[in-house]
Design a protein around this motif. Structure first.
Motif, PDB file in Angstrom:
ATOM      1  N   CYS A 145      36.144  32.074  25.958  1.00 60.55           N
ATOM      2  CA  CYS A 145      36.519  33.020  27.010  1.00 60.55           C
ATOM      3  C   CYS A 145      36.103  32.331  28.302  1.00 60.55           C
ATOM      4  O   CYS A 145      34.921  32.349  28.658  1.00 60.55           O
ATOM      5  N   GLY A 146      37.050  31.692  28.961  1.00 60.65           N
ATOM      6  CA  GLY A 146      36.683  30.821  30.071  1.00 60.65           C
ATOM      7  C   GLY A 146      35.873  29.677  29.496  1.00 60.65           C
ATOM      8  O   GLY A 146      36.352  28.939  28.640  1.00 60.65           O
ATOM      9  N   ASN A 194      39.466  40.144  34.207  1.00 63.50           N
ATOM     10  CA  ASN A 194      38.237  40.555  34.895  1.00 63.50           C
ATOM     11  C   ASN A 194      37.302  39.359  35.072  1.00 63.50           C
ATOM     12  O   ASN A 194      36.097  39.500  35.050  1.00 63.50           O
ATOM     13  N   GLY A 195      37.868  38.164  35.226  1.00 60.67           N
ATOM     14  CA  GLY A 195      37.052  36.978  35.455  1.00 60.67           C
ATOM     15  C   GLY A 195      36.448  36.416  34.187  1.00 60.67           C
ATOM     16  O   GLY A 195      35.358  35.876  34.209  1.00 60.67           O
ATOM     17  N   GLY A 206      34.443  39.672  38.267  1.00 63.49           N
ATOM     18  CA  GLY A 206      33.560  38.546  38.567  1.00 63.49           C
ATOM     19  C   GLY A 206      32.115  38.846  38.214  1.00 63.49           C
ATOM     20  O   GLY A 206      31.814  39.301  37.123  1.00 63.49           O
ATOM     21  N   SER A 207      31.214  38.610  39.172  1.00 64.89           N
ATOM     22  CA  SER A 207      29.788  38.815  38.909  1.00 64.89           C
ATOM     23  C   SER A 207      29.396  40.292  38.999  1.00 64.89           C
ATOM     24  O   SER A 207      28.278  40.661  38.679  1.00 64.89           O
ATOM     25  N   ASN A 209      37.944  52.388  40.618  1.00 62.35           N
ATOM     26  CA  ASN A 209      37.629  51.556  41.789  1.00 62.35           C
ATOM     27  C   ASN A 209      36.348  50.753  41.585  1.00 62.35           C
ATOM     28  O   ASN A 209      35.490  50.697  42.463  1.00 62.35           O
ATOM     29  N   SER A 210      36.215  50.152  40.412  1.00 61.38           N
ATOM     30  CA  SER A 210      35.075  49.301  40.049  1.00 61.38           C
ATOM     31  C   SER A 210      33.739  50.033  40.025  1.00 61.38           C
ATOM     32  O   SER A 210      32.688  49.421  40.141  1.00 61.38           O
ATOM     33  N   LYS A 211      33.771  51.357  39.854  1.00 62.56           N
ATOM     34  CA  LYS A 211      32.539  52.145  39.742  1.00 62.56           C
ATOM     35  C   LYS A 211      32.558  52.914  38.431  1.00 62.56           C
ATOM     36  O   LYS A 211      33.586  53.438  38.027  1.00 62.56           O
TER      37      LYS A 211
END
Length: 142
Positions: A34-35, A50-51, A69-70, A84-86
């Motif tokens: 995965c990456g 999602n990175g 990402g991080s 919204n990423s929360k």
């Protein structure tokens, strides 16, 4: 001489048994990427969008990523939602999990936050309606 022949035959049987079992074990234990991160599909799910985040599979539940990402958190979709990423904790109302950002629980029933009151089986907003003995009436109506 007979001992060494028996030993050689036993070694051949054990070697054949081990080599026959190895492909099945390797198939279950195959390592994926995965990456740049190695993982097993039985233990994790890779989310390239999602990175390349890896989220665990716990008790048969594939956790989902929230964020990018991080700033990614993996969550149990049975207990949380992501917007919204929360992350938001899902509550339960009448046995149904719900997102507290969108709904309220009124007397064991879900109502949208825009209509947070109940009248009989209906949810309503007091700016538009009022409740008269379990019957909804429009504001201004008698």
């Amino acid at each position: 001489m007979q001992f060494s022949t028996t030993l050689a035959a036993l070694f051949a049987v054990v070697s054949a048994t081990l080599s026959a079992a190895t492909p099945a074990v390797e198939a279950r234990q195959q390592i994926y990427m995965c990456g740049k991160q190695p993982y097993k599909k039985t233990d994790y799910t890779c989310y390239p969008n999602n990175g390349n985040v890896l989220c665990p599979i716990i008790g048969g539940v594939a956790y989902l990523p929230c964020g990018y990402g991080s700033n990614v958190a993996c969550y149990d979709p049975g207990n949380y939602s992501c917007s919204n990423s929360k992350l938001y904790l899902l509550k339960v109302c009448g046995g149904i999990p719900f997102d507290t950002n969108s709904y309220v629980c009124v007397q064991g029933h879900l109502c949208p936050k825009t209509h947070p009151l109940r009248c009989g089986e209906a949810c309503y907003n007091i700016s538009q309606y009022w409740c008269d003995k379990g019957i909804l009436k429009q504001q201004g109506q008698k």
